[in-house]
Design a protein around this motif. Structure first.
Motif, PDB file in Angstrom:
ATOM      1  N   PHE A   1      21.148 -26.512 -22.155  1.00 32.15           N
ATOM      2  CA  PHE A   1      22.111 -27.712 -23.123  1.00 32.15           C
ATOM      3  C   PHE A   1      20.997 -28.162 -23.648  1.00 32.15           C
ATOM      4  CE2 PHE A   1      23.230 -32.349 -23.661  1.00 32.15           C
ATOM      5  CZ  PHE A   1      24.128 -32.128 -24.468  1.00 32.15           C
ATOM      6  N   VAL A   2      18.825 -28.510 -24.578  1.00 38.38           N
ATOM      7  CA  VAL A   2      19.404 -28.548 -25.380  1.00 38.38           C
ATOM      8  C   VAL A   2      19.158 -28.293 -26.275  1.00 38.38           C
ATOM      9  CG1 VAL A   2      16.969 -29.798 -26.598  1.00 38.38           C
ATOM     10  CG2 VAL A   2      17.807 -30.819 -23.840  1.00 38.38           C
ATOM     11  N   ASN A   3      18.699 -26.934 -26.388  1.00 41.91           N
ATOM     12  CA  ASN A   3      18.527 -25.614 -26.988  1.00 41.91           C
ATOM     13  C   ASN A   3      20.232 -25.856 -28.311  1.00 41.91           C
ATOM     14  OD1 ASN A   3      16.476 -24.064 -27.114  1.00 41.91           O
ATOM     15  ND2 ASN A   3      16.761 -23.546 -25.412  1.00 41.91           N
ATOM     16  N   GLU A   4      21.576 -25.704 -27.421  1.00 36.69           N
ATOM     17  CA  GLU A   4      22.433 -25.831 -27.647  1.00 36.69           C
ATOM     18  C   GLU A   4      23.007 -26.732 -29.021  1.00 36.69           C
ATOM     19  OE1 GLU A   4      27.389 -26.446 -26.470  1.00 36.69           O
ATOM     20  OE2 GLU A   4      26.009 -25.165 -25.130  1.00 36.69           O
ATOM     21  N   ALA A   5      22.318 -28.979 -27.968  1.00 39.49           N
ATOM     22  CA  ALA A   5      22.219 -29.212 -28.882  1.00 39.49           C
ATOM     23  C   ALA A   5      21.368 -29.286 -30.326  1.00 39.49           C
ATOM     24  CB  ALA A   5      22.133 -30.641 -27.973  1.00 39.49           C
ATOM     25  N   LEU A   6      20.592 -28.338 -30.464  1.00 42.64           N
ATOM     26  CA  LEU A   6      18.885 -28.299 -31.254  1.00 42.64           C
ATOM     27  C   LEU A   6      19.510 -27.282 -32.310  1.00 42.64           C
ATOM     28  CD1 LEU A   6      16.059 -28.644 -29.404  1.00 42.64           C
ATOM     29  CD2 LEU A   6      17.587 -30.797 -30.927  1.00 42.64           C
ATOM     30  N   ALA A   7      21.236 -26.612 -32.329  1.00 43.81           N
ATOM     31  CA  ALA A   7      21.397 -25.353 -32.636  1.00 43.81           C
ATOM     32  C   ALA A   7      21.171 -25.266 -34.067  1.00 43.81           C
ATOM     33  CB  ALA A   7      22.107 -24.131 -31.808  1.00 43.81           C
ATOM     34  N   ASP A   8      21.870 -25.937 -34.232  1.00 46.02           N
ATOM     35  CA  ASP A   8      22.480 -26.273 -35.897  1.00 46.02           C
ATOM     36  C   ASP A   8      21.749 -27.020 -36.513  1.00 46.02           C
ATOM     37  OD1 ASP A   8      23.958 -24.561 -35.602  1.00 46.02           O
ATOM     38  OD2 ASP A   8      26.224 -25.794 -35.412  1.00 46.02           O
ATOM     39  N   THR A   9      20.444 -27.801 -35.728  1.00 42.49           N
ATOM     40  CA  THR A   9      19.900 -28.293 -36.740  1.00 42.49           C
ATOM     41  C   THR A   9      18.022 -27.127 -37.322  1.00 42.49           C
ATOM     42  OG1 THR A   9      18.256 -29.679 -35.199  1.00 42.49           O
ATOM     43  CG2 THR A   9      19.940 -30.236 -35.263  1.00 42.49           C
ATOM     44  N   ASP A  10      17.516 -28.425 -37.600  1.00 44.71           N
ATOM     45  CA  ASP A  10      15.875 -27.235 -37.879  1.00 44.71           C
ATOM     46  C   ASP A  10      15.371 -27.847 -36.924  1.00 44.71           C
ATOM     47  OD1 ASP A  10      14.987 -30.247 -39.142  1.00 44.71           O
ATOM     48  OD2 ASP A  10      13.840 -29.618 -40.461  1.00 44.71           O
ATOM     49  N   CYS A  11      15.309 -28.340 -35.633  1.00 44.43           N
ATOM     50  CA  CYS A  11      14.574 -28.569 -34.633  1.00 44.43           C
ATOM     51  C   CYS A  11      14.468 -27.422 -33.322  1.00 44.43           C
ATOM     52  CB  CYS A  11      15.334 -30.006 -33.942  1.00 44.43           C
ATOM     53  SG  CYS A  11      14.626 -31.606 -35.282  1.00 44.43           S
ATOM     54  N   PHE A  12      13.737 -27.813 -32.437  1.00 45.72           N
ATOM     55  CA  PHE A  12      13.687 -26.129 -31.820  1.00 45.72           C
ATOM     56  C   PHE A  12      12.859 -27.358 -30.513  1.00 45.72           C
ATOM     57  CE2 PHE A  12      10.710 -25.923 -35.012  1.00 45.72           C
ATOM     58  CZ  PHE A  12       9.119 -25.532 -34.123  1.00 45.72           C
ATOM     59  N   LEU A  13      13.463 -26.740 -29.542  1.00 48.44           N
ATOM     60  CA  LEU A  13      12.425 -27.265 -28.132  1.00 48.44           C
ATOM     61  C   LEU A  13      11.409 -26.399 -27.846  1.00 48.44           C
ATOM     62  CD1 LEU A  13      12.966 -28.314 -25.237  1.00 48.44           C
ATOM     63  CD2 LEU A  13      14.044 -26.692 -24.434  1.00 48.44           C
ATOM     64  N   THR A  14      10.352 -27.602 -27.395  1.00 53.04           N
ATOM     65  CA  THR A  14       8.871 -27.098 -27.279  1.00 53.04           C
ATOM     66  C   THR A  14       8.537 -27.179 -25.893  1.00 53.04           C
ATOM     67  OG1 THR A  14       7.416 -28.661 -27.807  1.00 53.04           O
ATOM     68  CG2 THR A  14       8.244 -27.161 -29.596  1.00 53.04           C
ATOM     69  N   ASP A  15       8.983 -28.222 -25.286  1.00 51.42           N
ATOM     70  CA  ASP A  15       8.443 -27.570 -23.779  1.00 51.42           C
ATOM     71  C   ASP A  15       9.552 -28.750 -22.916  1.00 51.42           C
ATOM     72  OD1 ASP A  15       6.973 -26.997 -22.031  1.00 51.42           O
ATOM     73  OD2 ASP A  15       5.606 -29.371 -21.257  1.00 51.42           O
ATOM     74  N   LEU A  16       9.480 -28.823 -21.808  1.00 52.61           N
ATOM     75  CA  LEU A  16      10.875 -29.334 -21.260  1.00 52.61           C
ATOM     76  C   LEU A  16      10.068 -29.335 -19.498  1.00 52.61           C
ATOM     77  CD1 LEU A  16      14.276 -29.446 -20.821  1.00 52.61           C
ATOM     78  CD2 LEU A  16      13.347 -29.337 -18.658  1.00 52.61           C
ATOM     79  N   THR A  17      10.092 -30.971 -19.500  1.00 51.71           N
ATOM     80  CA  THR A  17       9.114 -30.429 -17.178  1.00 51.71           C
ATOM     81  C   THR A  17      10.616 -31.929 -16.660  1.00 51.71           C
ATOM     82  OG1 THR A  17       7.729 -32.644 -18.186  1.00 51.71           O
ATOM     83  CG2 THR A  17       6.972 -30.007 -18.319  1.00 51.71           C
ATOM     84  N   VAL A  18      10.528 -30.876 -15.544  1.00 51.91           N
ATOM     85  CA  VAL A  18      11.106 -31.634 -14.233  1.00 51.91           C
ATOM     86  C   VAL A  18      10.344 -31.955 -14.083  1.00 51.91           C
ATOM     87  CG1 VAL A  18      13.149 -32.533 -13.661  1.00 51.91           C
ATOM     88  CG2 VAL A  18      13.534 -30.705 -15.696  1.00 51.91           C
ATOM     89  N   SER A  19       9.322 -33.095 -13.542  1.00 49.80           N
ATOM     90  CA  SER A  19       9.063 -33.552 -11.691  1.00 49.80           C
ATOM     91  C   SER A  19       9.698 -33.685 -10.737  1.00 49.80           C
ATOM     92  CB  SER A  19       8.006 -35.064 -12.304  1.00 49.80           C
ATOM     93  OG  SER A  19       8.648 -36.224 -11.891  1.00 49.80           O
ATOM     94  N   ALA A  20       8.780 -33.822  -9.611  1.00 54.92           N
ATOM     95  CA  ALA A  20       9.948 -32.985  -8.595  1.00 54.92           C
ATOM     96  C   ALA A  20      10.492 -34.799  -8.027  1.00 54.92           C
ATOM     97  CB  ALA A  20       8.428 -33.429  -7.192  1.00 54.92           C
ATOM     98  N   ASP A  21       9.978 -35.965  -8.827  1.00 55.68           N
ATOM     99  CA  ASP A  21      10.407 -37.401  -8.752  1.00 55.68           C
ATOM    100  C   ASP A  21      11.733 -37.603  -9.593  1.00 55.68           C
ATOM    101  OD1 ASP A  21       9.161 -38.144  -6.984  1.00 55.68           O
ATOM    102  OD2 ASP A  21       7.224 -38.546  -8.308  1.00 55.68           O
ATOM    103  N   ASN A  22      12.180 -36.433 -10.585  1.00 60.33           N
ATOM    104  CA  ASN A  22      13.372 -36.630 -11.682  1.00 60.33           C
ATOM    105  C   ASN A  22      12.866 -37.799 -13.361  1.00 60.33           C
ATOM    106  OD1 ASN A  22      14.966 -34.070 -10.805  1.00 60.33           O
ATOM    107  ND2 ASN A  22      16.636 -35.814 -10.138  1.00 60.33           N
ATOM    108  N   ASP A  23      11.564 -37.321 -13.501  1.00 61.73           N
ATOM    109  CA  ASP A  23      10.286 -37.565 -14.395  1.00 61.73           C
ATOM    110  C   ASP A  23      11.481 -36.229 -15.889  1.00 61.73           C
ATOM    111  OD1 ASP A  23      10.091 -39.909 -13.608  1.00 61.73           O
ATOM    112  OD2 ASP A  23       8.708 -38.950 -13.215  1.00 61.73           O
TER     113      ASP A  23
END
Length: 164
Positions: free
Chosen positions: A20-42
């Protein structure tokens, strides 16, 4: 009342969120570098840009994520931010955007190298650095520019070399 077991808790699907994040950034000059999801949904979403990122962009992306992943279905905390100028490179595009810039590289064998990132190969970074070299017949070493190819597998950490 006992707290629910981890198995009873819902977890955000990291791959769906990443897509979802990669798709949301597709038409921008931004890009995903890291994504973490903890066991507590942080959830922590780190993005970078070929230009600059302002807080309004991060806020807008955060709202889009919250709309696509409603909190009433799965409770979570969300932090969306930029990688920052001193953050280590995590994806190839960060290396690419820094071609021509001074970087610092820490190798797995403990060396710190400073130099200008001149180009990338499929599996290495090439930096131009200055080193003192003693030439035959000379009393003192001279400063010489050398190009070094450093395999990505040998790099522990690299980032933009911020100088004041």
């Amino acid at each position: 009342m006992q707290p629910p077991n981890r198995q009873d808790c819902f977890m955000i699907d990291k791959q769906k969120l990443s897509d979802f994040v990669n798709e949301a950034l597709a038409d921008t000059d931004c890009f995903l570098t890291d994504l973490t999801v903890s066991a507590d949904n942080d959830i922590v979403v780190e993005i970078d840009s070929d230009g600059s990122i302002d807080i309004d962009f991060c806020s807008a992306l955060s709202r889009r994520i919250e709309e696509a992943f409603p909190r009433d279905e799965e409770d979570y905390t969300l932090e969306v931010g930029s990688a920052g100028i001193t953050a280590p490179f995590k994806v190839r595009r960060q290396w690419e955007k820094n071609i021509g810039n001074d970087i610092e590289v820490y190798t797995r064998d403990g060396k710190k190298l400073l130099g200008c990132l001149t180009r990338l190969t499929d599996d290495a970074a090439v930096i131009e650095t200055e080193q003192k070299v003693r030439r035959e017949g000379m009393k003192r070493p001279v400063l010489e520019r050398l190009e070094m190819e450093i395999p990505f597998a040998d790099i522990r950490r690299a980032n933009y070399d911020l100088q004041f």
